[in-house]
Design a protein around this motif. Structure first.
Motif, PDB file in Angstrom:
ATOM      1  N   TYR A  79       0.849  -1.186   0.000  1.00 28.96           N
ATOM      2  CA  TYR A  79       0.000   0.000   0.000  1.00 28.96           C
ATOM      3  C   TYR A  79       0.889   1.241   0.000  1.00 28.96           C
ATOM      4  CZ  TYR A  79      -3.737  -3.200   1.587  1.00 28.96           C
ATOM      5  OH  TYR A  79      -4.634  -4.227   1.708  1.00 28.96           O
ATOM      6  N   PRO A 118       1.005   3.382   3.926  1.00 25.31           N
ATOM      7  CA  PRO A 118      -0.164   2.868   4.656  1.00 25.31           C
ATOM      8  C   PRO A 118      -0.283   3.409   6.081  1.00 25.31           C
ATOM      9  CG  PRO A 118       1.568   1.227   4.565  1.00 25.31           C
ATOM     10  CD  PRO A 118       2.008   2.348   3.676  1.00 25.31           C
ATOM     11  N   TYR A 119      -1.357   3.039   6.739  1.00 29.21           N
ATOM     12  CA  TYR A 119      -1.626   3.539   8.087  1.00 29.21           C
ATOM     13  C   TYR A 119      -0.743   2.825   9.117  1.00 29.21           C
ATOM     14  CZ  TYR A 119      -4.445  -0.339  10.039  1.00 29.21           C
ATOM     15  OH  TYR A 119      -4.868  -1.539  10.556  1.00 29.21           O
ATOM     16  N   TRP A 125      -6.399   0.327  -1.053  1.00 30.00           N
ATOM     17  CA  TRP A 125      -5.371   1.182  -0.483  1.00 30.00           C
ATOM     18  C   TRP A 125      -4.037   1.084  -1.218  1.00 30.00           C
ATOM     19  CZ3 TRP A 125      -7.319   4.619   2.626  1.00 30.00           C
ATOM     20  CH2 TRP A 125      -8.474   4.315   3.356  1.00 30.00           C
ATOM     21  N   ASN A 145      -4.397   6.944  -0.102  1.00 26.40           N
ATOM     22  CA  ASN A 145      -4.502   6.980   1.350  1.00 26.40           C
ATOM     23  C   ASN A 145      -5.063   8.330   1.761  1.00 26.40           C
ATOM     24  OD1 ASN A 145      -4.027   6.208   4.198  1.00 26.40           O
ATOM     25  ND2 ASN A 145      -2.799   4.613   3.210  1.00 26.40           N
ATOM     26  N   TYR A 148      -8.395  12.333   0.558  1.00 30.63           N
ATOM     27  CA  TYR A 148      -7.619  11.270  -0.084  1.00 30.63           C
ATOM     28  C   TYR A 148      -6.555  11.879  -0.989  1.00 30.63           C
ATOM     29  CZ  TYR A 148     -10.880   7.540   1.257  1.00 30.63           C
ATOM     30  OH  TYR A 148     -11.630   6.647   1.953  1.00 30.63           O
ATOM     31  N   SER A 162      -2.953   7.993   6.831  1.00 26.19           N
ATOM     32  CA  SER A 162      -1.664   7.545   6.334  1.00 26.19           C
ATOM     33  C   SER A 162      -0.573   7.755   7.384  1.00 26.19           C
ATOM     34  CB  SER A 162      -1.299   8.324   5.062  1.00 26.19           C
ATOM     35  OG  SER A 162       0.065   8.167   4.738  1.00 26.19           O
TER      36      SER A 162
END
Length: 233
Positions: free
Chosen positions: A9, A12-13, A39, A43, A53, A210
Motif C-alpha cells: 500500500y 499505509p496507516y 489502499w 490513502n 484522499y 496515512s
C-alpha cells in the motif's frame, strides 16, 4: 519466527507498520490481483483541517491485472500535485523537515509501477524508524508457487521463511482458517491495532490516516512506541 504477507500500500496507516514491526519476515504480495478502490494507490491525510484522499493516478488499472503489472500515470497533473499538497498541508508540522524528504525520495524514484512505488514508500518509512524486518517480494522469491490455492501458497511461504507464526490483518478472518494453518504446524494470528490519539493540529482527532500524518506530528521514539500498541488473537 514470525511471517506476515500483505499487498503493498502507498504510505499505509500505522497498523500496517505494526504488522511489519511484529514480524521477522514481511512479504509484499505484489503478484496478486489489483484491488480497485483499495489502499494500493491511495490513502488519507489532513488538508485544510479535513480528511482528504491523495490518489496515485494509474494507467489502465483493472482487477484483471496483477499489482506489479500496473503503471503510474507519472505525467498526470494529479500525480505532480500530490507532493505540493502534502507540502502545503504539513509544512508547519513539528517533524516536517525530517519526514518530507522521505516522500520526495519515494516520488522521485525511477520505478513507474505502483507496486514498486508502494513498496519503496514502506521501506523508506521503515528505514527512517529503524525497523529491521526482512522484506521479500512474492513476485521474486515465491514466483514459482503462484499456481497454488490461496491458503496453500501462504502456508508454503511460511514454510519457506521458517515461520512458526503467521500474522494477518483482521479482515483475514473471513478468508483463512486457523485450523488449516495449525494442521501444517503454523499458528495463524490476527493483529488488533490500538491507534492512540496524538496532536494533529485539528479540532477533532482522525484515526487511521496515512503514516505520513503520524510521522509529521510525532518523533521517531513516539512512533516506535505506537508500533507496540497491538494485540494478537
Amino acid at each position: 519466527m514470525v511471517t506476515a504477507v500483505m499487498q503493498p500500500y502507498i504510505f499505509p496507516y500505522l497498523g500496517y507498520f505494526q504488522m511489519i514491526n511484529a514480524s521477522d519476515t514481511f512479504v509484499f504480495y505484489d503478484d496478486v490481483q489489483f484491488i480497485k478502490g483499495g489502499w494500493i494507490n491511495r490513502n488519507r491525510i489532513i488538508v485544510g483541517n479535513q480528511v482528504k484522499y491523495f490518489t496515485i493516478p494509474l494507467l489502465k488499472a483493472t482487477p484483471n491485472k496483477l499489482i506489479n503489472e500496473i503503471y503510474i500515470d507519472t505525467h498526470s497533473k494529479d500525480f505532480k500535485n500530490i507532493l505540493k499538497t502534502i507540502n502545503q498541508s504539513y509544512k508547519k508540522s513539528p517533524y516536517f523537515t525530517d519526514v518530507f524528504p522521505l516522500l520526495e525520495d519515494t516520488f522521485a524514484g525511477t520505478e513507474n509501477r505502483i507496486g514498486e512505488m508502494a513498496i519503496n514508500s514502506i521501506k523508506n518509512v521503515s528505514e527512517y524508524l529503524g525497523i529491521s524486518t526482512l522484506f521479500l517480494k512474492s513476485s521474486v522469491e515465491f514466483k514459482d508457487i503462484t499456481g497454488l490455492e490461496r491458503t496453500a501458497r501462504l502456508i508454503e511461504i511460511c514454510n519457506s521463511t521458517n515461520a512458526d507464526y503467521y500474522i494477518n490483518a483482521p479482515g483475514g478472518r473471513e478468508l483463512y482458517s486457523k485450523v488449516d494453518f495449525l494442521d501444517k504446524g503454523i499458528s495463524l494470528q490476527f493483529i488488533e491495532s490500538q491507534l492512540s490519539q496524538y496532536k494533529q493540529g485539528t479540532d477533532e482527532f482522525f484515526a487511521g490516516l496515512s503514516i505520513v500524518d503520524v510521522l509529521m506530528h510525532n518523533s521517531r521514539e513516539e512512533v516506535l512506541g505506537m508500533l507496540n500498541l497491538y494485540s494478537l488473537k
